[in-house]
Enzyme design. Structure first.
Site, PDB file in Angstrom:
ATOM      1  N   LYS A  11      44.300  -2.080  40.558  1.00 61.11           N
ATOM      2  CA  LYS A  11      43.016  -2.562  39.571  1.00 61.11           C
ATOM      3  C   LYS A  11      41.793  -1.694  40.173  1.00 61.11           C
ATOM      4  CE  LYS A  11      43.979  -4.661  36.827  1.00 61.11           C
ATOM      5  NZ  LYS A  11      44.934  -4.021  35.629  1.00 61.11           N
ATOM      6  N   GLY A  39      41.603   1.684  39.208  1.00 60.83           N
ATOM      7  CA  GLY A  39      41.639   2.894  38.554  1.00 60.83           C
ATOM      8  C   GLY A  39      42.673   4.088  38.845  1.00 60.83           C
ATOM      9  N   SER A  80      39.373  -8.497  38.572  1.00 58.53           N
ATOM     10  CA  SER A  80      40.269  -7.554  37.546  1.00 58.53           C
ATOM     11  C   SER A  80      41.611  -8.029  37.863  1.00 58.53           C
ATOM     12  CB  SER A  80      39.982  -6.170  37.716  1.00 58.53           C
ATOM     13  OG  SER A  80      41.044  -5.268  37.037  1.00 58.53           O
ATOM     14  N   LYS A  91      44.557  -1.563  30.498  1.00 56.49           N
ATOM     15  CA  LYS A  91      43.701  -0.818  31.333  1.00 56.49           C
ATOM     16  C   LYS A  91      42.274  -0.829  30.801  1.00 56.49           C
ATOM     17  CE  LYS A  91      47.071  -0.211  33.934  1.00 56.49           C
ATOM     18  NZ  LYS A  91      47.209  -0.769  35.203  1.00 56.49           N
ATOM     19  N   TYR A 124      36.531  -8.754  29.484  1.00 53.68           N
ATOM     20  CA  TYR A 124      36.286 -10.216  29.934  1.00 53.68           C
ATOM     21  C   TYR A 124      34.785 -10.571  30.396  1.00 53.68           C
ATOM     22  CZ  TYR A 124      37.848  -7.392  34.129  1.00 53.68           C
ATOM     23  OH  TYR A 124      38.052  -6.489  35.109  1.00 53.68           O
TER      24      TYR A 124
HETATM   25  P1  A3P Z   1      39.961  -3.423  34.080  1.00 53.21           P
HETATM   26  O1  A3P Z   1      41.006  -3.519  33.202  1.00 53.21           O
HETATM   27  O2  A3P Z   1      39.782  -4.775  34.881  1.00 53.21           O
HETATM   28  O3  A3P Z   1      38.630  -3.127  33.531  1.00 53.21           O
HETATM   29  P2  A3P Z   1      44.779   0.277  37.829  1.00 53.21           P
HETATM   30  O4  A3P Z   1      45.113   1.349  36.723  1.00 53.21           O
HETATM   31  O5  A3P Z   1      44.553   0.685  39.400  1.00 53.21           O
HETATM   32  O6  A3P Z   1      45.416  -0.853  37.545  1.00 53.21           O
HETATM   33  O7  A3P Z   1      43.233  -0.054  37.277  1.00 53.21           O
HETATM   34  C1  A3P Z   1      42.970  -0.714  36.309  1.00 53.21           C
HETATM   35  C2  A3P Z   1      41.163  -0.360  36.087  1.00 53.21           C
HETATM   36  O8  A3P Z   1      41.146   0.995  35.843  1.00 53.21           O
HETATM   37  C3  A3P Z   1      40.667  -1.009  34.782  1.00 53.21           C
HETATM   38  O9  A3P Z   1      40.321  -2.449  35.252  1.00 53.21           O
HETATM   39  C4  A3P Z   1      39.389  -0.254  34.428  1.00 53.21           C
HETATM   40  O10 A3P Z   1      38.243  -0.856  34.855  1.00 53.21           O
HETATM   41  C5  A3P Z   1      39.915   1.069  35.454  1.00 53.21           C
HETATM   42  N1  A3P Z   1      39.469   2.303  34.720  1.00 53.21           N
HETATM   43  C6  A3P Z   1      38.855   3.556  35.412  1.00 53.21           C
HETATM   44  N2  A3P Z   1      38.866   4.365  34.798  1.00 53.21           N
HETATM   45  C7  A3P Z   1      39.597   4.220  33.317  1.00 53.21           C
HETATM   46  C8  A3P Z   1      39.705   4.943  32.235  1.00 53.21           C
HETATM   47  N3  A3P Z   1      39.365   6.262  32.122  1.00 53.21           N
HETATM   48  N4  A3P Z   1      40.534   4.234  31.266  1.00 53.21           N
HETATM   49  C9  A3P Z   1      40.834   2.641  31.435  1.00 53.21           C
HETATM   50  N5  A3P Z   1      40.754   2.162  32.660  1.00 53.21           N
HETATM   51  C10 A3P Z   1      39.924   2.821  33.640  1.00 53.21           C
END
Ligand code: A3P
Length: 296
Positions: free
Chosen positions: A28, A30, A126, A247, A251
């Site tokens: 979570k 990125g 998240s 992603k 919320y």
């Molecule tokens: P949220 O959905 O809570 O906003 P991971 O891939 O490590 O599980 O992390 C998910 C998080 O990546 C998302 O959390 C989002 O905030 C973040 N993120 C950063 N850059 C992003 C991008 N380009 N597109 C989508 N999510 C991104």
């Protein structure tokens, strides 16, 4: 390698299908965005998606380790040029795994390690939203505040969820474990907040850290998608390809009361993290300085 091992090593077997670097998580922050942006680079190839664990290989951290090195290597393409091609895999649960660092260093002693960090309070929130989206009954039945403020007298399932939510955010302890097995020069800590707001800057830094050539121009490769509200891959014309719905979820903001509770919970760990950045000679991310405003 011992001569005896060399003698009995199969002629067809090579170590070419092993990653040069790992994205270790935590979840979570990125990590999927970083994985997808890296995969656009012509000299970088990720592991094939695993059908059993949300695409991640999750070799070093759990039962897959018992499947052996051939099983692991089968997840990687055969590089066209071993010295210039960079294979990698991203398994976000390596970060807080006790066993992943010693196992990874035994197989990949020269690998580079990339961790992505955001404020651990935001990461926890998240992850809670992620659990709700996956219909986790406990996360659906309790508010985020109830989860993070659970006590010893709370229902065991609530305490268990609290541990899973808060545990990975003890960043300094987890990174210390990795630094027990890898040199500081092998570790890059990416600011996940910057990755979200200015991925081109982050990707330039990551390319430099990896020493990968040719230099890939992410200014051309990425674009900000107004509808998604995130940076995405630029396709032909004005079209873009973004990460999936899971992603970049929408919320409500975390309440100030819960944020204060989490700031207190993570204070010692965040202070340790600040010291770790100083020790590594790396600039701490702005969110860490803001979080510890006034601390030395
Ligand atoms: P949220 O959905 O809570 O906003 P991971 O891939 O490590 O599980 O992390 C998910 C998080 O990546 C998302 O959390 C989002 O905030 C973040 N993120 C950063 N850059 C992003 C991008 N380009 N597109 C989508 N999510 C991104």
């Amino acid at each position: 390698m011992w001569q005896r091992h060399k003698d009995i090593w199969s002629k067809e077997k090579t170590c070419d299908r092993l990653p040069k670097f790992l994205i270790i998580g935590p979840q979570k922050t990125g990590t999927t965005a970083l994985h997808s942006f890296l995969s656009l680079h012509p000299a970088i190839s990720s592991s094939f998606p695993s059908p059993i664990s949300y695409e991640e290989v999750q070799f070093f951290s759990g039962p897959n380790y018992q499947r052996g090195i051939d099983w692991y290597m089968d997840f990687f393409p055969i590089p066209s040029n071993v010295s210039t091609d960079f294979l990698f895999e991203k398994s976000a649960n390596y970060f807080d795994s006790e066993v992943a660092p010693p196992r990874a260093t035994a197989l990949l002693p020269r690998a580079k390690i990339i961790a992505v960090l955001i404020n651990p309070a935001d990461r926890a929130y998240s992850w809670y939203q992620h659990q709700r989206a996956h219909q986790d009954v406990v996360a659906l039945n309790y508010s985020f505040h109830e989860v993070v403020s659970a006590r010893r007298s709370s229902p065991p399932a609530l305490q268990a969820l609290q541990r899973r939510i808060l545990g990975p955010g003890a960043y300094a302890s987890h990174l210390d474990r990795w630094l027990h097995h890898y040199q500081p020069s092998q570790l890059l800590i990416v600011d996940g907040v910057l990755l979200r707001s200015n991925p081109v800057q982050v990707m330039n830094g990551v390319q430099k850290f990896l020493g990968v050539t040719p230099h890939y121009n992410y200014t051309q490769a990425l674009m900000f998608d107004e509808t998604k509200g995130f940076w995405c891959q630029r396709l032909d014309g004005a079209r873009s390809r973004c990460l999936g719905k899971s992603k970049g979820r929408k919320y409500p903001d975390m309440s100030a009361e819960t944020r204060a509770l989490l700031s207190e919970h993570y204070r010692e760990q965040n202070l340790e993290l600040l010291r770790l950045f100083n020790r590594l000679g790396q600039a701490p991310p702005p969110w860490l300085r803001e979080e510890l405003h006034g601390a030395s």
